[in-house]
Write a protein that holds these residues in place. Structure first.
Motif, short mmCIF file in Angstrom:
data_model
loop_
_atom_site.label_atom_id
_atom_site.label_comp_id
_atom_site.label_asym_id
_atom_site.label_seq_id
_atom_site.Cartn_x
_atom_site.Cartn_y
_atom_site.Cartn_z
N ASP A 2 0.85 -1.19 0.00
CA ASP A 2 0.00 0.00 0.00
C ASP A 2 0.88 1.24 0.00
O ASP A 2 2.12 1.14 0.15
CB ASP A 2 -0.90 -0.01 1.24
CG ASP A 2 -2.12 0.88 1.08
OD1 ASP A 2 -2.25 1.50 0.01
OD2 ASP A 2 -2.93 0.96 2.02
N LYS A 3 0.25 2.39 -0.18
CA LYS A 3 0.99 3.64 -0.07
C LYS A 3 0.12 4.67 0.64
O LYS A 3 -1.12 4.56 0.68
CB LYS A 3 1.40 4.15 -1.44
CG LYS A 3 0.27 4.49 -2.38
CD LYS A 3 0.82 4.99 -3.72
CE LYS A 3 -0.31 5.32 -4.69
NZ LYS A 3 0.22 5.82 -5.98
N SER A 4 0.75 5.70 1.21
CA SER A 4 0.05 6.74 1.96
C SER A 4 -0.74 7.63 1.01
O SER A 4 -0.55 7.59 -0.21
CB SER A 4 1.04 7.57 2.77
OG SER A 4 1.90 8.28 1.89
N GLU A 5 -1.63 8.45 1.60
CA GLU A 5 -2.46 9.33 0.78
C GLU A 5 -1.61 10.34 0.00
O GLU A 5 -1.96 10.73 -1.12
CB GLU A 5 -3.47 10.07 1.67
CG GLU A 5 -4.53 9.15 2.26
CD GLU A 5 -5.56 9.93 3.07
OE1 GLU A 5 -5.45 11.17 3.10
OE2 GLU A 5 -6.45 9.29 3.66
N SER A 6 -0.52 10.76 0.60
CA SER A 6 0.35 11.72 -0.09
C SER A 6 1.18 11.05 -1.17
O SER A 6 1.73 11.71 -2.05
CB SER A 6 1.26 12.42 0.92
OG SER A 6 2.15 11.47 1.50
N GLY A 7 1.28 9.74 -1.09
CA GLY A 7 2.09 9.02 -2.06
C GLY A 7 3.57 9.02 -1.75
O GLY A 7 4.38 8.47 -2.50
N LYS A 8 3.95 9.62 -0.63
CA LYS A 8 5.37 9.73 -0.28
C LYS A 8 5.87 8.50 0.51
O LYS A 8 7.08 8.31 0.64
CB LYS A 8 5.61 10.99 0.55
CG LYS A 8 5.36 12.29 -0.23
CD LYS A 8 5.65 13.50 0.65
CE LYS A 8 5.44 14.80 -0.14
NZ LYS A 8 5.71 16.00 0.68
N THR A 9 4.92 7.73 1.05
CA THR A 9 5.32 6.57 1.85
C THR A 9 4.77 5.30 1.19
O THR A 9 3.57 5.23 0.88
CB THR A 9 4.78 6.66 3.29
OG1 THR A 9 5.23 7.89 3.86
CG2 THR A 9 5.28 5.50 4.12
N ILE A 10 5.63 4.33 0.99
CA ILE A 10 5.25 3.04 0.40
C ILE A 10 5.44 1.95 1.45
O ILE A 10 6.49 1.90 2.12
CB ILE A 10 6.11 2.72 -0.84
CG1 ILE A 10 6.02 3.83 -1.88
CG2 ILE A 10 5.68 1.38 -1.44
CD1 ILE A 10 4.64 4.02 -2.46
N PHE A 11 4.44 1.06 1.58
CA PHE A 11 4.52 -0.04 2.54
C PHE A 11 4.88 -1.31 1.78
O PHE A 11 4.15 -1.72 0.86
CB PHE A 11 3.18 -0.20 3.26
CG PHE A 11 2.75 1.03 4.01
CD1 PHE A 11 3.27 1.31 5.26
CD2 PHE A 11 1.84 1.92 3.44
CE1 PHE A 11 2.88 2.45 5.95
CE2 PHE A 11 1.46 3.05 4.12
CZ PHE A 11 1.98 3.33 5.37
#
Length: 230
Positions: A2-11
């Motif tokens: 998954d990724k954060s709403e901002s798109g800056k963090t990827i899981f």
């Protein structure tokens, strides 16, 4: 994953841990299945005794309830007064249960209450200064009466006499309500009217500061009228 709403963090999940996580999940499923199997076997073993266990639970609940009442009575130094057939009260050295326990914990003395109501003297008017204990006296009588009629020993002397009232009607405290459009005065009037409509000869009535919330002359006239009705 998954990724954060901002798109800056990827899981992400390292490939090396995928098989390990899958194995852990399978083991957890197997564990739950084993728990369910054991529970089913236990239920099958005790099912023939279900009726007896229900009765045992009922008896244990009753015993626990009686023990709780006994321990509470010991804490209150409570007694069983004489139960009279007539609607009479002969109260000696009564104390408010909660006030007594609170004072007992802090090492203070609780002032006891003596009171007598019988067929000749059916009404008692309590007067005195503010914070003099008038409301506590009313609450003590009402609470002890309800406790006794609920099967609980009460903190009074053994030579006290109580009866079982058919009704207990109480007007204590400010019952004003914005929701019901009731001021202190109108709420008191409504409460007094309700009490006068419900009373019979087997009723204990406890009314605190009735006639308050309005002009003293008008309030005293209302109080006098209510007393005469009672």
């Amino acid at each position: 994953h998954d990724k954060s709403e901002s798109g800056k963090t990827i899981f992400i999940e390292p490939g090396a841990t995928i098989s390990i996580n899958n194995e852990v999940a399978e083991l957890e499923i197997d564990e739950q299945r084993e728990v369910n199997r054991i529970l089913r076997e236990l239920c099958a073993l005790i099912r023939p005794f279900a009726t007896g266990m229900k009765e045992a639970l009922r008896v244990l609940t009753l015993v626990d309830f009686l023990k709780a009442k006994a321990l509470f009575a010991i804490d209150l130094n409570a007694n069983l007064p004489e139960i009279k057939e007539n609607f009479e009260l002969e109260i000696h050295s009564a104390v408010h249960p909660l006030l007594y326990l609170q004072n007992k914990q802090s090492g203070k003395k609780t002032i006891p209450l003596d009171l007598s109501l019988n067929l000749k003297n059916r009404i008692l008017v309590i007067s005195g200064p503010n914070a003099g204990g008038k409301t506590i006296a009313l609450k003590t009588v009402g609470l002890l009466q309800i406790m006794l009629q609920s099967g609980i020993l009460i903190p009074v002397k053994e030579n006290s006499g109580f009866c079982f009232f058919e009704r207990i009607l109480i007007d204590i405290g400010d019952t004003q309500s914005i929701e019901n459009e009731l001021s202190t005065y109108s709420a008191k009037l409504k409460s007094m009217t309700s009490i006068l409509q419900e009373i019979n000869e087997g009723t204990l009535v406890l009314m605190d500061e009735f006639g308050s919330g309005t002009d003293p002359e008008l309030g005293s006239a209302i109080a006098e009228a209510v007393l005469e009705s009672l």
